[in-house]
Write an enzyme that holds these catalytic residues in place. Sequence first.
Site, PDB file in Angstrom:
ATOM      1  N   HIS A   1       0.767  -1.230  -0.172  1.00 12.35           N
ATOM      2  CA  HIS A   1       0.011  -0.055  -0.018  1.00 12.35           C
ATOM      3  C   HIS A   1       0.871   1.205   0.049  1.00 12.35           C
ATOM      4  O   HIS A   1       2.081   1.279   0.602  1.00 12.35           O
ATOM      5  CB  HIS A   1      -0.838   0.048   1.199  1.00 12.35           C
TER       6      HIS A   1
ATOM      7  N   ASP B   1      -0.557   4.147   0.682  1.00 14.41           N
ATOM      8  CA  ASP B   1      -1.090   5.058   1.742  1.00 14.41           C
ATOM      9  C   ASP B   1      -0.460   4.944   3.326  1.00 14.41           C
ATOM     10  O   ASP B   1       0.228   3.894   3.454  1.00 14.41           O
ATOM     11  CB  ASP B   1      -2.537   4.998   2.058  1.00 14.41           C
TER      12      ASP B   1
ATOM     13  N   ASP C   1       6.330   1.432   7.102  1.00 17.13           N
ATOM     14  CA  ASP C   1       5.007   0.966   6.858  1.00 17.13           C
ATOM     15  C   ASP C   1       4.462   1.870   5.793  1.00 17.13           C
ATOM     16  O   ASP C   1       3.705   2.828   5.870  1.00 17.13           O
ATOM     17  CB  ASP C   1       4.103   1.071   8.009  1.00 17.13           C
TER      18      ASP C   1
ATOM     19  N   GLU D   1      -5.078   0.748   2.698  1.00 18.61           N
ATOM     20  CA  GLU D   1      -4.965  -0.548   3.435  1.00 18.61           C
ATOM     21  C   GLU D   1      -5.073   0.145   4.955  1.00 18.61           C
ATOM     22  O   GLU D   1      -5.597  -0.571   5.810  1.00 18.61           O
ATOM     23  CB  GLU D   1      -3.237  -0.885   3.356  1.00 18.61           C
TER      24      GLU D   1
ATOM     25  N   GLU E   1       4.357  -5.889   4.530  1.00 21.06           N
ATOM     26  CA  GLU E   1       4.057  -5.334   5.686  1.00 21.06           C
ATOM     27  C   GLU E   1       5.160  -5.521   6.639  1.00 21.06           C
ATOM     28  O   GLU E   1       5.984  -6.482   6.641  1.00 21.06           O
ATOM     29  CB  GLU E   1       2.942  -5.822   6.442  1.00 21.06           C
TER      30      GLU E   1
HETATM   31 ZN   LIG Z   1       1.081  -1.490   6.549  1.00 21.51          ZN
END
Ligand SMILES: [Zn+2]
Length: 380
Positions: free
Chosen positions: A69, A71, A102, A136, A165
Amino acid sequence: MTQLSPTLELAKDLISRPSVTPEDAGCQELMISRLEALGFKIERLPFEEVTNFWARRGDSGPVFCFAGHTDVVPSGPEEKWQFPPFEPVIEEGYLCGRGAADMKGSLAAFVTAVERFVAHHPDHEGSIALLITSDEEGPFVNGTTRVIDHLEARNEKIDWCIVGEPSSTDKVGDIIKNGRRGSLSGTLKVRGIQGHVAYPHLVRNPIHEAAPALAELAATVWDEGNEFFPPTSFQISNIHAGTGATNVVPGHVDIAFNFRFSTEVTADALKTRVRDILDRHGLEWDIDWVLSGNPFLTAAGSLVDAARESIRTVLGYETELSTSGGTSDGRFIAPTGAQVVELGPCNATIHKINERVRTRDLDDLSALYENILARLLVKA
Ligand SMILES: [Zn+2]
């Protein structure tokens, strides 16, 4: 000043685009331009306010997919950050900025791993794919799950999927997540009869009636867990009742709770057992259920083997399989039959002020991803 690796350069470029959910802020177009240059076919799949893309290089199977992701969660008060959250800085071996861990670092490592891999193996087996969303960290309605629906509708399957992740604890690859617990929430309303506390024969106190049932729910052993999952846990997160006056018995009590559950039970089985307990206590009740994810598990197989072997070869240590932590988009991909593992950088600072990642870890991660691709998509 020493030259940065291509992975760090790209990670910095991504962090400097403030893509707070559901914004993408141009991150995906940056990735797409690099992938197109490698011969990937790109499908842009925006749904509502969410930006997504599916990229694929190759027409045949098996399909290896990197999922992630663009975002990020909001920065919180910027003045508390050592450096502005969207102006990435490298200091003392760390890349600092919102999304460094992240998971813009992983996105950069995906791209540079694929670039090196394709340069060495332009005629690799099967296909390489990327599934990237900007939703996400948000409501996860128009992101990965919609892209998966789109692929399923034309029967396009993913065989192996690495989700970037941040799975690691002390050093990159020390832990990979090969599954996640399911999450089932409920909002329970227990009804009584409101009235004056001085006339108990005219009221039914829903707090008194609910309490023994709640005690039983809290004490119930739902399962024992298994080799991969801890026992299912039930937690009450909120109880609310009352009119504000001490002399009024309320008409109802509202209770919010959540299950984090293993593969030893199903959401339906948990619902049935909760209903049975409430009925046995003679309550007048109703519940709104929200299932945010079923548990998934990739117990063993070629993907887990390849990841394990790559960590051993590239980094020289053993990895540990784990199913701890919250949910991830892996829960939308695994039900299609794909093998799914999460492998990314250390998660100590994710969602926090001063999010950061060791620069060395991102270069290692890129090397790992490349090595895994070689194990799965190059004929021995
Ligand atoms: Zn994440």
